[in-house]
Design an enzyme around this catalytic site. Structure first.
Site, PDB file in Angstrom:
ATOM      1  N   LYS A 116       0.861  -1.190   0.000  1.00 48.33           N
ATOM      2  CA  LYS A 116       0.000   0.000   0.000  1.00 48.33           C
ATOM      3  C   LYS A 116       0.881   1.219   0.000  1.00 48.33           C
ATOM      4  CE  LYS A 116      -4.514   0.746   0.431  1.00 48.33           C
ATOM      5  NZ  LYS A 116      -5.565  -0.224   0.062  1.00 48.33           N
TER       6      LYS A 116
HETATM    7  N1  GLU Z   1      -7.146   0.043  -3.298  1.00 44.94           N
HETATM    8  C1  GLU Z   1      -7.898  -1.132  -3.595  1.00 44.94           C
HETATM    9  C2  GLU Z   1      -7.962  -2.045  -2.379  1.00 44.94           C
HETATM   10  O1  GLU Z   1      -7.803  -1.614  -1.272  1.00 44.94           O
HETATM   11  C3  GLU Z   1      -7.422  -1.831  -4.855  1.00 44.94           C
HETATM   12  C4  GLU Z   1      -6.022  -2.345  -4.818  1.00 44.94           C
HETATM   13  C5  GLU Z   1      -5.537  -2.864  -6.146  1.00 44.94           C
HETATM   14  O2  GLU Z   1      -6.313  -2.984  -7.072  1.00 44.94           O
HETATM   15  O3  GLU Z   1      -4.348  -3.143  -6.224  1.00 44.94           O
HETATM   16  O4  GLU Z   1      -8.247  -3.206  -2.492  1.00 44.94           O
END
Ligand code: GLU
Length: 433
Positions: A116
């Protein structure tokens, strides 16, 4: 909040989100009797990069923002997870979100690890040009740890396809050729996948449908997911707005929706396509004519069949959980209900579809986008949706089977499903050196 004795970090556990994630992990580890060495490793992220992101603001002054990219676990494949623009972003929170990504990817069977990123900023106060400068400079600063086979960012709170386009362009400019696989959630024109923008909201609603069928199959009183069903959606962004539209299209009555400025309530159900038109013109839902105003707090307490908290973490806590009356809650956001509040709701018989299952549609279609990009062979939207529905349905089944096997809550069952696959993979790969 108390920590297990073995958790000795002075860096990671400064946010509620991280502490909640570790508490859930500990509960799952104890329930499934996880190898203590694996449990120990999963409590800590693999690596984190903290960067300063200087940009020139529109008024000519230079301002430095704090940026982070955390890779929690990459046993199953490259890191995967969004980039968040929000005023509360900090290292610990990003690390907690990266941990949830690890379990989410593992739970739905993707060959991807958890990561993240984020920049601590107030996205609503920045111009488009300032957003672009932030994204491009941040990409350059974290350039050495991302890439199609290393770590693949995507949108999250406060970012969208345009941010991914700037990120892909910046990364590609540095290499000298187009590298679309470095991000997912891109616009279609530069290698995005059909159905990606809607995928998270769609998955949230698939889960509600599965939940209703599951509850009926075990003889529990349950809403039918038709015109007799009432719904409230907290957060009307990339996830909440799509979830509200999808569930409205199934015939349910969406009584209330809200964004960060306030909410709308109509006891006969809101006309969601009209609310979306109003939002496109006004950049907020507040002021939409055919509804009464409602606060975010009152929305969460509405007497509805289905509640979809799809805004941000920590909105249902020990302080307001007593007021929540919904029968099914599908966690569209990451961590919207604290661990204590989940326990209380599950004790009261509320059926919770945990975040790492409910909102996994986004990362599932991100994975499809990555695969399509690597092959330069693109699918049509019904192929994407069909595959998404199949992966979500298998994951849902697996979680309810685990729940029945261990007689635990859905939250713990989802964690066990994610941790179990990872545990086997980590033990096969072993500990280096
Ligand atoms: N931000 C989204 C999540 O928390 C998508 C993450 C992604 O597609 O890599 O799942």
């Amino acid at each position: 909040m108390s920590q297990p004795a073995s958790f000795t970090s002075h860096i990671w556990d400064t946010s509620d989100l991280y502490r909640n994630a570790v508490e859930q992990l500990v509960e799952a580890s104890q329930t499934m009797n996880l190898d203590g060495n694996v449990a120990e490793r999963l409590k800590y992220p693999k690596r984190a990069l903290i960067v300063s992101v200087p940009i020139r603001l529109d008024d000519g002054t230079v301002k430095v923002f704090e940026g982070y990219r955390v890779q929690h676990n990459m046993t199953l494949g490259p890191g995967k997870g969004g980039i968040r623009f929000h005023h509360d972003v900090n290292l610990s929170e990003v690390a907690g979100l990266a941990m949830l990504m690890t379990f989410k990817c593992s739970l739905v069977g993707l060959p991807l690890g958890g990561a993240k990123g984020g920049i601590r900023c107030n996205p609503n106060d920045l111009s488009r040009q300032e957003h672009q400068a932030l994204m491009r400079r941040y990409t350059t600063e974290i350039n050495m740890i991302i890439g199609p086979d290393r770590d693949i960012p995507a949108p999250d709170v406060g970012t969208d396809g345009q941010h991914m386009a700037w990120m892909m362009d910046t990364f590609s400019q540095n290499r000298g050729f187009a590298i679309p696989g470095v991000v997912t959630g891109k616009p279609i024109e530069i290698g995005g996948s059909l159905g990606r923008a809607e995928s998270t909201g769609r998955g949230v609603v698939y889960c509600v449908q599965h939940a209703a069928k599951h509850l009926a199959s075990i003889g529990k009183p349950t809403p039918k997911i038709d015109s007799s069903t009432t719904v409230a959606v907290h957060g009307f962004g990339k996830v909440g707005a799509v979830a509200a539209l999808e569930i409205h299209q199934l015939g349910c009555k969406v009584l209330a929706v809200s964004d960060y400025l306030g909410g709308l309530y109509n006891k006969n159900g809101l006309n969601i396509p009209k609310v979306l038109e109003y939002l496109a013109k006004n950049r907020t839902i507040v002021g939409y004519p055919d509804a009464e105003p409602i606060t975010n707090e009152d929305l969460l307490a509405l007497n509805v069949d289905v509640l979809i908290p799809a805004a941000i973490d920590g909105v249902i806590t020990k302080d307001n959980v007593g007021k929540v009356k919904a029968k099914i809650i599908s966690e569209g956001a990451n961590g919207p209900i604290t661990t204590e509040a989940i326990k209380e709701l599950e004790d009261r018989g509320v059926f919770i579809i945990p975040d790492i299952l409910a909102n996994a549609g986004g990362v599932i279609v991100s994975y499809f986008e990555w695969v399509q990009g690597l092959q330069s062979f693109f699918w049509n939207e019904s192929q994407v949706n069909e595959k998404l529905a199949e992966v979500m349905s298998n994951a849902f089944k697996r979680v309810v089977e685990i729940q029945a096997q261990y007689k635990c809550g859905m939250k713990t069952a989802a964690l066990i499903a994610g941790v179990d696959r990872l545990d086997r993979a980590m033990r096969l790969r072993g500990l280096f050196p």
